[in-house]
Scaffold this active site. Structure first.
Site, PDB file in Angstrom:
ATOM      1  N   GLU A   1      -3.362  40.834 -54.185  1.00  9.81           N
ATOM      2  CA  GLU A   1      -3.599  41.250 -52.921  1.00  9.81           C
ATOM      3  C   GLU A   1      -5.207  41.017 -52.869  1.00  9.81           C
ATOM      4  OE1 GLU A   1       0.599  42.355 -53.506  1.00  9.81           O
ATOM      5  OE2 GLU A   1      -1.103  42.246 -54.670  1.00  9.81           O
TER       6      GLU A   1
ATOM      7  N   PHE B   1      11.901  52.077 -49.106  1.00 13.23           N
ATOM      8  CA  PHE B   1      10.956  51.161 -50.803  1.00 13.23           C
ATOM      9  C   PHE B   1      10.206  50.603 -49.712  1.00 13.23           C
ATOM     10  CE2 PHE B   1      11.330  47.234 -53.681  1.00 13.23           C
ATOM     11  CZ  PHE B   1      10.207  47.829 -54.936  1.00 13.23           C
ATOM     12  N   GLN B   2       8.948  50.813 -50.782  1.00  9.02           N
ATOM     13  CA  GLN B   2       7.548  49.788 -50.831  1.00  9.02           C
ATOM     14  C   GLN B   2       7.361  49.583 -48.869  1.00  9.02           C
ATOM     15  OE1 GLN B   2       8.158  45.847 -52.301  1.00  9.02           O
ATOM     16  NE2 GLN B   2       7.239  46.487 -53.909  1.00  9.02           N
TER      17      GLN B   2
ATOM     18  N   LYS C   1      10.304  43.389 -41.509  1.00  7.30           N
ATOM     19  CA  LYS C   1      11.402  42.697 -41.686  1.00  7.30           C
ATOM     20  C   LYS C   1      11.924  43.055 -40.959  1.00  7.30           C
ATOM     21  CE  LYS C   1      13.796  40.782 -45.529  1.00  7.30           C
ATOM     22  NZ  LYS C   1      14.318  41.428 -47.496  1.00  7.30           N
TER      23      LYS C   1
ATOM     24  N   MET D   1     -26.637  47.466 -61.756  1.00  8.37           N
ATOM     25  CA  MET D   1     -27.891  48.339 -61.754  1.00  8.37           C
ATOM     26  C   MET D   1     -27.517  49.464 -61.544  1.00  8.37           C
ATOM     27  SD  MET D   1     -29.526  47.753 -58.995  1.00  8.37           S
ATOM     28  CE  MET D   1     -29.248  46.605 -57.583  1.00  8.37           C
TER      29      MET D   1
END
Length: 591
Positions: A70, A132-133, A182, A500
């Protein structure tokens, strides 16, 4: 808490038809994106967004690009937005989908990139119940977005999308998150996309104050040592043509920030190079010693002016043009603030100069240029060009520049030494050709940026300059490049160090290289081949140009070039933290 079977049956019965017919929230979202003329959407599916993915499956107006993480979805949409000026769009699921996207959102926020990120959320009734999630998307993203929305009513979905795009692209651009539970995607209502949007609390100013612009005109035309300092705001406003007109009309020296490179042609004599921590002597000294400074779409950040107290030692008059009033006098007190869109303000300023008939002080300007040429006579970007034993990273970038002059080429970079060498040695003459993470300094953006640009600009040459550390953060996107046929060229300046970090450890920490050496690197050639691409190992300076020519000839293939570069090379000039911008280290002899 899941959606009931009755709700799913009811949703499945909703067939889009004539105007006024009720359709699913997911369908409303997709239609809204089409109304906004979205061509590409980068994303990764998950449970909370499956109705949205089902709606995407049923249309052919825009293309969904399936990334492998993602974070890369947001980076790719970000790169697309930077190169095109359009709003980039990403789609992720709830919970870890959102948290994986946070780095990409913060990256876009720091650089003021217009984006809309659509996030899935658990059903409305489950919010706050540790479903959940589930995660608090609005709370998590609030500090790193221009605005965010949680849509709880399907009837508000279309208007929310309209507002999101309006906020993202207007004023000072930035990312906007739209969090959609949802159950909202499965509920239905009639679809009607608003033609316009009005928000009482959000009305960014575009037109600059005429009186302030006249004050700026007087200061500019009476200056003895003028300087034009421009940043990423010039590119975001598509005002490069206006900047070039202003510089050429006045004959004044000009500099760009890291984010502003390409706004004024790097090959023009009036361009003094990039300024700041790794800027040129002439750019930094002119910044410190000018008597009138006009800052255009830039924010005087710490990497540009160094220590503000040191910067304030020399008296100068400062004009500051910026769309965001909160950026003006934030770090440096200015004399003439002008709040407005850079393009609009420059157009008005140029018109005033022409109408006034005023001319710069030619004698003073000639003397100022002599001073600048004295600074420029010292080659602060020198390196060992004759070395035939080891590849100098600067030489790789110079070779690429020489080969791509006159070509429509885009260069992305990750973050580190390679980023600075690309900024110093690739001469960007056109806007929106240099795509990198400035404000947040995000490693791993290079490949996602490049594949986003290649989709938008399929006929252009797209190069990703990276290092062996940065590239491994999103290297899985080589798989996406294969699936969606985005043949980019990856130049990895492989010095076996987090370069760096190693440079700072050498200079500031007495050479204690704590965890900056890469002990177990993969075989990048075989790794590239495993992803279905071409891999090349380049170990000798004389092989650099032939390798680049071969890679360019493979127009339809992604090519990963592993350049084994000098592990001891440092980026100079360099301004150490806490120092002023004229207190530069120019080479190892200064250490």
């Amino acid at each position: 808490m899941e959606i009931s079977k009755a709700e799913m049956v009811s949703a499945a019965a909703a067939a889009p038809g004539s105007k006024g017919a009720e359709v699913l929230g997911a369908e409303i979202l997709v239609r809204s994106l089409i109304e906004e003329q979205v061509q590409y959407i980068w994303g990764y599916p998950g449970g909370a967004v499956l109705y949205i993915y089902d709606a995407l499956y049923k249309q052919d107006k825009m293309q969904h690009v399936l990334v492998r993480h993602e974070q890369a979805a947001v980076h790719a949409a970000d790169g697309y937005a930077r190169a095109t000026g359009e709003v980039g769009v990403a789609l992720v699921t709830s919970g870890p989908g959102v948290t994986n996207a946070v780095t990409g959102i913060a990256t876009a926020y720091m650089d003021s990139i217009p984006m809309v990120i659509i996030t899935g959320q658990v059903p409305t009734a489950a919010i706050g119940l540790d479903a959940f999630q589930e995660c608090d998307t609005v709370g998590i993203t609030r500090p790193i977005v221009k605005h965010n929305f949680l849509v709880k009513d399907v009837r508000e979905l279309a208007s929310t999308i309209k507002k999101a795009f309006h906020i993202a692209r207007s004023g000072r651009p930035g990312p906007v998150v739209v969090d959609i539970p949802k159950d909202v995607t499965v509920k239905k209502c009639a679809f009607e996309y608003p033609a316009t949007v009005e928000m009482r609390s959000y009305n960014p100013v575009r037109k600059g104050h005429g009186g302030q612009i006249r004050k700026a005109l007087q200061l500019l035309m009476t200056a003895k040592r003028p300087y034009i300092y421009s940043g990423g705001g010039v590119l975001l406003s598509n005002a490069s043509a206006q900047l070039r007109t202003l510089v050429d009309m006045l004959g004044y020296p000009c500099t760009n920030t890291l984010m502003g490179l390409g706004a004024y042609p790097a090959t023009d004599r009036k361009f003094l190079g990039m300024l700041g921590m790794h800027g040129t002597i002439e750019a930094n000294n002119a910044m410190q010693n000018c008597d009138v400074l006009i800052a255009i779409g830039a924010r005087f950040d710490d990497r540009v002016i160094g220590n503000p107290k040191h910067f304030a030692q020399n008296e100068r008059k400062i004009i500051h043009i910026d769309i965001d009033p909160s950026s003006i006098s934030k770090r440096v007190k200015v004399d003439v603030p002008i709040v407005g869109d850079v393009k609009d303000v420059l157009n008005e300023l140029i018109a005033m100069i022409r109408e006034s008939g005023l001319k710069p002080d030619a004698q003073a300007l000639e003397q100022w240029w002599k001073t600048i040429e004295g600074w420029r006579s010292r080659d602060c970007l020198k390196y060992d060009r004759g070395n035939q034993d080891v590849i100098k990273p600067q030489m790789v970038i110079e070779t690429l520049w020489n080969m791509t002059q006159g070509v429509e080429a885009y260069v992305t970079s990750d973050v580190g030494q390679h980023q600075m060498w690309a900024a110093q040695f690739y001469k960007f003459n056109e806007p929106r050709r240099w795509i990198n993470s400035g404000g947040l300094g995000t490693m791993g953006v290079g490949i996602p940026y490049a594949m986003g640009i290649k989709l938008a600009k399929p006929d252009s040459e797209v190069y990703c300059v990276t290092g062996e550390g940065s590239v491994q953060m999103c290297i899985q996107e080589l798989s996406t490049c294969l699936q969606y046929n985005t043949p980019i060229k990856v130049l990895s300046l492989n010095n076996r160090y987090l370069g760096m970090v190693r440079q700072w450890q050498e200079i500031e920490y007495s050479g204690r290289y704590s965890h900056s050496y890469m002990d177990a690197l993969p075989n990048f050639v075989k790794l590239a081949e495993a992803y279905g691409h071409v891999g090349m190992l380049i170990e000798r300076p004389q092989d650099v140009e032939p390798a680049l020519r071969e890679a360019r000839a493979l127009k339809d293939r992604t090519v990963f070039m592993d350049f084994r570069t000098d592990p001891t090379e440092n980026v100079f000039p360099m301004v150490q933290a806490g120092k002023g911008i004229t207190e530069m280290l120019l080479g190892s002899e200064d250490l």
